[in-house]
Every structure is written in C-alpha cells, then in structure tokens.
Design an enzyme around this catalytic site. Sequence first.
Site, PDB file in Angstrom:
ATOM      1  N   LYS A   1      56.435  47.136  57.318  1.00 57.19           N
ATOM      2  CA  LYS A   1      56.474  46.192  56.193  1.00 57.19           C
ATOM      3  C   LYS A   1      56.684  44.800  56.761  1.00 57.19           C
ATOM      4  O   LYS A   1      57.259  44.648  57.845  1.00 57.19           O
ATOM      5  CB  LYS A   1      57.628  46.525  55.242  1.00 57.19           C
TER       6      LYS A   1
ATOM      7  N   ASP B   1      51.774  43.255  48.563  1.00 44.88           N
ATOM      8  CA  ASP B   1      52.991  43.735  47.895  1.00 44.88           C
ATOM      9  C   ASP B   1      53.358  42.601  46.931  1.00 44.88           C
ATOM     10  O   ASP B   1      52.487  41.791  46.578  1.00 44.88           O
ATOM     11  CB  ASP B   1      54.107  44.036  48.905  1.00 44.88           C
TER      12      ASP B   1
HETATM   13  P1  NDP Z   1      53.316  41.635  41.852  1.00 51.53           P
HETATM   14  O1  NDP Z   1      53.755  40.445  42.591  1.00 51.53           O
HETATM   15  O2  NDP Z   1      51.881  41.777  41.488  1.00 51.53           O
HETATM   16  O3  NDP Z   1      54.152  41.819  40.507  1.00 51.53           O
HETATM   17  C1  NDP Z   1      55.540  41.927  40.516  1.00 51.53           C
HETATM   18  C2  NDP Z   1      56.020  41.993  39.080  1.00 51.53           C
HETATM   19  O4  NDP Z   1      57.392  42.294  39.069  1.00 51.53           O
HETATM   20  C3  NDP Z   1      55.850  40.709  38.332  1.00 51.53           C
HETATM   21  O5  NDP Z   1      55.641  40.975  36.978  1.00 51.53           O
HETATM   22  C4  NDP Z   1      57.180  40.015  38.548  1.00 51.53           C
HETATM   23  O6  NDP Z   1      57.486  39.055  37.546  1.00 51.53           O
HETATM   24  C5  NDP Z   1      58.114  41.199  38.501  1.00 51.53           C
HETATM   25  N1  NDP Z   1      59.304  40.942  39.326  1.00 51.53           N
HETATM   26  C6  NDP Z   1      59.340  40.706  40.659  1.00 51.53           C
HETATM   27  N2  NDP Z   1      60.594  40.492  41.081  1.00 51.53           N
HETATM   28  C7  NDP Z   1      61.348  40.620  39.983  1.00 51.53           C
HETATM   29  C8  NDP Z   1      62.729  40.529  39.750  1.00 51.53           C
HETATM   30  N3  NDP Z   1      63.604  40.239  40.744  1.00 51.53           N
HETATM   31  N4  NDP Z   1      63.171  40.728  38.484  1.00 51.53           N
HETATM   32  C9  NDP Z   1      62.302  41.020  37.485  1.00 51.53           C
HETATM   33  N5  NDP Z   1      60.977  41.112  37.642  1.00 51.53           N
HETATM   34  C10 NDP Z   1      60.512  40.914  38.863  1.00 51.53           C
HETATM   35  O7  NDP Z   1      53.779  42.876  42.744  1.00 51.53           O
HETATM   36  P2  NDP Z   1      53.273  44.385  42.727  1.00 51.53           P
HETATM   37  O8  NDP Z   1      52.888  44.781  41.363  1.00 51.53           O
HETATM   38  O9  NDP Z   1      52.304  44.534  43.822  1.00 51.53           O
HETATM   39  O10 NDP Z   1      54.591  45.156  43.175  1.00 51.53           O
HETATM   40  C11 NDP Z   1      55.524  45.673  42.222  1.00 51.53           C
HETATM   41  C12 NDP Z   1      56.340  46.761  42.874  1.00 51.53           C
HETATM   42  O11 NDP Z   1      55.456  47.821  43.305  1.00 51.53           O
HETATM   43  C13 NDP Z   1      57.112  46.369  44.146  1.00 51.53           C
HETATM   44  O12 NDP Z   1      58.287  47.144  44.220  1.00 51.53           O
HETATM   45  C14 NDP Z   1      56.175  46.787  45.274  1.00 51.53           C
HETATM   46  O13 NDP Z   1      56.878  46.993  46.481  1.00 51.53           O
HETATM   47  C15 NDP Z   1      55.630  48.088  44.702  1.00 51.53           C
HETATM   48  N6  NDP Z   1      54.382  48.576  45.249  1.00 51.53           N
HETATM   49  C16 NDP Z   1      53.271  47.793  45.337  1.00 51.53           C
HETATM   50  C17 NDP Z   1      52.089  48.316  45.796  1.00 51.53           C
HETATM   51  C18 NDP Z   1      50.829  47.518  45.843  1.00 51.53           C
HETATM   52  O14 NDP Z   1      49.799  48.082  46.245  1.00 51.53           O
HETATM   53  N7  NDP Z   1      50.802  46.261  45.438  1.00 51.53           N
HETATM   54  C19 NDP Z   1      51.991  49.697  46.265  1.00 51.53           C
HETATM   55  C20 NDP Z   1      53.201  50.480  46.061  1.00 51.53           C
HETATM   56  C21 NDP Z   1      54.337  49.907  45.598  1.00 51.53           C
HETATM   57  P3  NDP Z   1      56.891  37.552  37.627  1.00 51.53           P
HETATM   58  O15 NDP Z   1      55.444  37.660  37.192  1.00 51.53           O
HETATM   59  O16 NDP Z   1      57.714  36.765  36.688  1.00 51.53           O
HETATM   60  O17 NDP Z   1      57.035  37.132  39.039  1.00 51.53           O
HETATM   61  O1  2IT Z   2      54.527  49.717  49.045  1.00 48.16           O
HETATM   62  C1  2IT Z   2      53.335  49.969  49.302  1.00 48.16           C
HETATM   63  O2  2IT Z   2      52.935  51.124  49.471  1.00 48.16           O
HETATM   64  C2  2IT Z   2      52.404  48.845  49.382  1.00 48.16           C
HETATM   65  N1  2IT Z   2      52.804  47.717  49.130  1.00 48.16           N
HETATM   66  C3  2IT Z   2      50.983  49.082  49.801  1.00 48.16           C
HETATM   67  C4  2IT Z   2      50.893  49.287  51.288  1.00 48.16           C
HETATM   68  C5  2IT Z   2      49.487  49.343  51.836  1.00 48.16           C
HETATM   69  O3  2IT Z   2      49.408  49.285  53.075  1.00 48.16           O
HETATM   70  O4  2IT Z   2      48.511  49.436  51.097  1.00 48.16           O
END
Ligand code: NDP
Ligand code: 2IT
Length: 451
Positions: A126, A166
């Site tokens: 990461k 992420d």
């Molecule tokens: P984004 O940046 O696209 O979206 C994050 C969302 O969560 C936004 O709506 C944001 O609000 C909200 N958010 C972030 N921090 C906070 C906080 N401290 N309090 C409240 N709301 C918060 O990120 P992702 O959708 O990619 O990631 C979301 C989660 O999923 C994370 O835990 C990430 O590690 C996990 N994840 C992501 C993957 C991916 O492929 N992208 C894969 C697997 C897991 P705002 O819009 O106001 O910032």
């Molecule tokens: O938490 C996760 O699995 C991710 N943010 C995606 C990782 C990846 O390499 O696609």
Amino acid sequence: MGYLQSVKESLLKNSSLADEIFFQAVFEVLDSLEPILQSDRIYEELAILERLVVPDREFKFKITWFDDNNKVNVNNGYRVQFNNALGPYKGGLRFHPSVNSSILKFLGFEQIFKNSLTGLMMGGAKGGSDFNPKGKSNSEVMKFCKAYMTELHKHIGPRVDIPAGDIGVGAREIGFLFGEYKKITSRYEGIITGKPYMFGGSLLRPEATGYGVVYFTDELLKLENKEPLKDKICCVSGSGNVAIYTIEKLQSFGAIVVSCSDSRGTIYDSRGLDVVLLKELKFNKRASLEEYINTHTSAIYTKVEDYPSGAHEVWSIPCYGAFPCATQNELNINDATNLIDNGCQIVVEGANMPSSPEAIELFLKQKITFAPAKAANAGGVAVSNFEMSQNAALQRWDMDKVDESLRTTMKQICKRVYLTSKDYGVDGNYVDGANIAAFKRVAEAMIAEGI
Ligand code: NDP
Ligand code: 2IT
C-alpha cells in the site's frame, strides 16, 4: 506464554503507540488463527507470524510541488511493500490528509490476505501521501502526482510492485502517475492499474470493487438460505468509487438503497437513491452530497455536526443490508447496536476495516451475517489483476469476460470463506474463515520458498 501472545507482545514492544491502527488490523488476523496454529507446529517453528507482521520494506520520501500561486508545497510520500510470497507487491495508493505510515501498514497488511483470498498471484502493498486533493485545481493535482512519481518510480515495476487507486486516487490521478512514469522511463508497461481504458485500463475496473461486494453478498445470502436482495432496503456509507458502484449493483439486484453519505453529511431518500445524480455530483462535479436535495427536494440531508452523538446517521436508518464503503472505523458499537435494533440482517464491508472491533464482536454475538472487507471487497484488486494480465499480453478482454471472471472470483472467495469457517469449527464466523483461508495460502508459500 502461547505463541500468539508472544508475537503480540513483541510487536507492541518494538513499535510506537502511533501504530494503534496497524495493531488493530494485525490483532484481528492473529486472533483468528488459533485453530490453524494448533493444527500444525510448523508455523511456530518457522516463525511465520513474526515474519508476516513486519513489512519487507517501507519507503518514505519528500514530495515538493508548486501550487497555482507558485508557492512551494511539501508532502510526505510512502510505499509499504509488505509481503510478496504469492506474487509481486500489489495494492492501492491513498491521498488523504490522514495518511501516515501506520495507516498504510494496516492497509498493506490487510492487502496480503485479501490478495491471497482471490487465488491470484499477488503479494500485498500500500502507498500514498498526506496530500489532500480536495479543493485543488486539476493542474495542482497533476503537479503533485508527477512529483510523487519521480520518487515512486524507483520502487515499482510490472513484476515488482503495481500500485492502483484508493481514497483520493481515481482515474485522473492514475493517468497523471502513469504519464510521468512513462516520461521518466520511456517504458509503456502495466506499472499501475485502474488506468483509463484508452491507454491500457480494464473494462469494469472502476466498477469492480462495488460490483464485487454485491456479487459476494448475493452468494453469501444463498449459502445461508437467507432472503435475496430483491426489494430489500439497504444503506451504504460513503459516496466515492466503492459506494456508488455498490449502490448501482444493489439496485440492479432489485434492492432499494435509501441512504449514503460523504465526509460532510448523509442523504436519506426513501424512494431509493438517484445513482445518475450521485455520479454527476461526486465524480464529475466533486461536490458535496448536500446538492442532492436541490434536485430531489423530498430527500433529507443531515450534516455531520447534527448526527446523534456517538453514532452515524446512515446506520440509524432501518435496513436489511448495511454496506460500509467510506473509511476505517466508521461503524462503531453504537452504530452496530442501532443496526441490530432496527432489524439489519447482513453487514458487508466495502471499505477496508470500516467496523470497529467492538462492532464486529457484537455482530458475531448476535448472529448477524457479517462479511469482512478482505473477502467482500477483493473484487477491485481481482480486476486489477485482470488488467495486469491484459497489459502483459497486450490484449483487451470484453465486458462479458471481465464481469464473468469477477463474478466467479467473488463466488469462489465466498465459498472458500464459508467452508473454511465450517472446517475450523467456527461456523458462520467469516472473520475467522477469511483470515484462516488467506493465511493458509500465504504461509504455505512462505514455507515452500524458505526463509
Ligand atoms: P473515494 O475517495 O472514491 O471515496 C471515499 C468516500 O468515503 C467519499 O465519499 C468520502 O467523502 C468518504 N470518506 C473518506 N474519508 C472519510 C471520513 N474520514 N469520514 C467520512 N467519510 C469519509 O474512495 P474509495 O471509494 O476508493 O474507497 C473507499 C473505501 O474502500 C476505502 O476504505 C478504501 O480503502 C476501500 N477500497 C477501495 C478500493 C478501490 O478499488 N478503490 C478497493 C477495495 C477497498 P468525501 O466525498 O466527502 O471525501
Ligand atoms: O484496497 C484495495 O484493495 C484497493 N484499494 C485496490 C488495490 C488494487 O491494487 O487494485
């Protein structure tokens, strides 16, 4: 002292208190492993746990860049390469002001096990930065990404370490990062996943995590003989990449998703959320969710400061399924209590480690079906792996092939976790099922590869 306890104590002794969130992730895994450690002494003899809880290497570097006012900015950049027993290091990059080395170690550690569960060839890593993309111009984001890559490129490669997105890192940032890598090295290769389709991205990678969460949920409900998602009320936290595609797929399964959130507040729309509008607000305009009520005047918006104390609005709404998709530790014991009191039947984690340990304990105790992140959200990294395959072969898969492969992968993970929980006498505890199944594969590889 038992093996598990001695590993925990030595970790606590050798790390700083600032590592609290990393310990949370490690202890959750260790606490699941008792049955498998007892089945074979080899894990202790070869110090598998001691080796697993320490990253192979961590890079921390300075990032300097000019903002639009020609002011010099300085940020911290990181990449944690945790374990590559099963394949090249693989895991996303997070750009958020809260990012520090402990958060990235927790995420990198989780990634080892998630990637193992996919059955694909990927180790865990990461990275990221405390850079805050919010409120920055496009050109500032570009300048930052390029400055970040001037350091990161030294540590990555298509057979070494392959980052992805992420929180705060989506297609725009990945495009800039890829462009800079190409400029520095003159190499056009799959060093990062989540690329836009036109220059090597995979179809469905943006949707993959959220879609995978719902495929996983559908399979788990079937295995447990519970009612399917059709016509069920669901709540999703967040409104980013994972949340929006979870909502979209839940709707395609016939569920009624009535609530989602962002860092500033929560929307409740009893008729079901308008996902086209959500995409326009969050992906195109990068706006606050509050704007949702300008179009849907009957929806209700609650600001964070007006949440009931110690709980989150989104989890106070009665629902069949709860899908935390925002960030770590966003669902606490009060939220878990509210969900259970309101009849929630299944909780599926889209974000990484969104439920606090106390909340998880309560769900398990109350026999709520609980699907942990490392199993349920593995669809994103699985399609990242499909992107790597397509890049290596200079090929493209069509939509049906990616979707079918994603669905099959999620079903397989679900079955493996379900059966492992039965095999090890912890029936229905998918936290233990996921941790044991994932550990087994990584540990076997570590043993076979020698120290
Ligand atoms: P984004 O940046 O696209 O979206 C994050 C969302 O969560 C936004 O709506 C944001 O609000 C909200 N958010 C972030 N921090 C906070 C906080 N401290 N309090 C409240 N709301 C918060 O990120 P992702 O959708 O990619 O990631 C979301 C989660 O999923 C994370 O835990 C990430 O590690 C996990 N994840 C992501 C993957 C991916 O492929 N992208 C894969 C697997 C897991 P705002 O819009 O106001 O910032
Ligand atoms: O938490 C996760 O699995 C991710 N943010 C995606 C990782 C990846 O390499 O696609």
